[in-house]
Motif scaffolding. Sequence first.
Motif, PDB file in Angstrom:
ATOM      1  N   GLN A  15     -45.844   4.762  78.666  1.00 33.99           N
ATOM      2  CA  GLN A  15     -45.736   3.437  78.058  1.00 33.99           C
ATOM      3  C   GLN A  15     -47.101   2.809  77.854  1.00 33.99           C
ATOM      4  OE1 GLN A  15     -43.145   1.599  80.934  1.00 33.99           O
ATOM      5  NE2 GLN A  15     -41.271   2.321  79.924  1.00 33.99           N
ATOM      6  N   GLU A  18     -48.920   4.594  75.022  1.00 37.57           N
ATOM      7  CA  GLU A  18     -48.376   4.175  73.730  1.00 37.57           C
ATOM      8  C   GLU A  18     -48.868   2.780  73.355  1.00 37.57           C
ATOM      9  OE1 GLU A  18     -43.873   3.920  72.744  1.00 37.57           O
ATOM     10  OE2 GLU A  18     -44.495   6.017  72.607  1.00 37.57           O
ATOM     11  N   ARG A  22     -51.067   1.650  70.042  1.00 35.52           N
ATOM     12  CA  ARG A  22     -50.715   0.572  69.114  1.00 35.52           C
ATOM     13  C   ARG A  22     -51.869  -0.399  68.908  1.00 35.52           C
ATOM     14  NH1 ARG A  22     -45.421   1.219  71.313  1.00 35.52           N
ATOM     15  NH2 ARG A  22     -45.801  -0.328  72.958  1.00 35.52           N
ATOM     16  N   GLN A 128     -48.258   6.747  67.481  1.00 34.83           N
ATOM     17  CA  GLN A 128     -48.119   5.419  68.061  1.00 34.83           C
ATOM     18  C   GLN A 128     -46.709   4.837  68.012  1.00 34.83           C
ATOM     19  OE1 GLN A 128     -47.734   2.305  66.083  1.00 34.83           O
ATOM     20  NE2 GLN A 128     -47.368   3.498  64.227  1.00 34.83           N
ATOM     21  N   THR A 130     -42.803   3.965  68.716  1.00 34.45           N
ATOM     22  CA  THR A 130     -42.074   3.755  69.963  1.00 34.45           C
ATOM     23  C   THR A 130     -41.369   5.024  70.441  1.00 34.45           C
ATOM     24  OG1 THR A 130     -41.725   1.441  69.359  1.00 34.45           O
ATOM     25  CG2 THR A 130     -40.289   2.361  71.080  1.00 34.45           C
ATOM     26  N   THR A 132     -42.466   7.897  71.175  1.00 32.34           N
ATOM     27  CA  THR A 132     -43.033   9.205  70.837  1.00 32.34           C
ATOM     28  C   THR A 132     -43.699   9.840  72.055  1.00 32.34           C
ATOM     29  OG1 THR A 132     -43.355   8.653  68.510  1.00 32.34           O
ATOM     30  CG2 THR A 132     -44.743  10.394  69.401  1.00 32.34           C
ATOM     31  N   THR A 133     -44.518   9.072  72.770  1.00 32.17           N
ATOM     32  CA  THR A 133     -45.211   9.617  73.936  1.00 32.17           C
ATOM     33  C   THR A 133     -44.227  10.029  75.021  1.00 32.17           C
ATOM     34  OG1 THR A 133     -47.063   8.132  73.454  1.00 32.17           O
ATOM     35  CG2 THR A 133     -47.053   9.189  75.609  1.00 32.17           C
ATOM     36  N   TYR A 198     -53.987  12.504  75.198  1.00 35.43           N
ATOM     37  CA  TYR A 198     -53.384  11.553  76.124  1.00 35.43           C
ATOM     38  C   TYR A 198     -54.299  11.265  77.312  1.00 35.43           C
ATOM     39  CZ  TYR A 198     -48.912  11.857  73.651  1.00 35.43           C
ATOM     40  OH  TYR A 198     -47.913  11.783  72.706  1.00 35.43           O
TER      41      TYR A 198
END
Length: 272
Positions: A15, A18, A22, A128, A130, A132-133, A198
Motif C-alpha cells: 500500500q 503504491e 501515485r 500505479q 489501485t 496492482t502492487t 519495488y
Amino acid sequence: MSIQPSTPMSTTDAQRTEAALRRLAPKWTTHIVHTVAKYGPEMRVSDVAQHFPALSQSYVSKRLATTSTDGLVARDGEFDRWAPYRLSSAARTLGPVYRALTQWSSDHIDRTPQGRYDRVETAMHRLQLTDTTETVRLLSERGSLRLTHLAELLYSPPQFAAARLNRMQADGLVARADNRHGAPYLLTDAGRALGPVYTALQQWEHRHSGAAARAVPAAERTIGAPAQSVRTAAALRRSPAPSALFSHPPVPQPRVPAGVTPAASFSYSYGR
C-alpha cells in the motif's frame, strides 16, 4: 561478503509503495523534476514553461502546484506567484527509483528507443493503479490464483478484480496459465522482475517518511523466483509456489546498458 536475510513485502508495504507511485506518476512530473534538476537550482514558472513548448504556461503552473503538493518541489513564497520553485530533498534522491524503472522497462516492457523520462513515466503509469502492487505481491507468494480467490484476498468485488487483471494482462504483468475458461493468473517475466523497482520505491518512501529502511540492498532483492517464462497449468501443479516477495536468495542483476546508465553525483539521477 555475507548477504543479509531479506524481508518479505507485506500488504502494508504494498500500500505504501503504491501511494509513492501515485505521487510520482502524474504526467509530466518526471520531466518537471528533471528540468529543475538540470537547469535550476531554482526556476520560476515561466522558466520551466520554456522547456515545454507544447504546454501552456498556465498548465505548467498547475502541474508545478500539484508537484509541490506531492512534496517534490517547494517555493519560499507560498502566495507569491513569482517565487521560484526548487527541488525538495525527496525529489533530489529519486535517482535510484528512476534507474530501476528505466532498466525494468527497457529489459522487460518496451525495448524501442525512447527518452528516459518518457520511459519512466510510462512504466509508472503501468504500476500505479489501485491494487496492482498487492496483486503482484499475492501472485509472487502464491504462484497462481484464480479470479475469485484473488478478489477475496483483495477484499474486492470480482468485477473490479477482473478489470484490474485485464489491465495488468494488457500491460504485460500477468498472464493466464492456459486458455481454459477460469484458468488461474500468474506473473509474467516482467511481473517477476519488479523486485528492484519495488525495493527502490520502498527505500525512497521510507527515507522520507521517517520509517526505517530495509536492511537488504536493492541489488540483492527481486520478486519470487528468478524470471522465467509463463508456465503451463501442468507445470504449475508440479512446481511449488514461488517464495514470498524479496524472500529468496539474491541473484545478480544485469548491468544497465551504457545508454541507460546515468552518470554519478546528482546529475546521475537525471542526465545532462
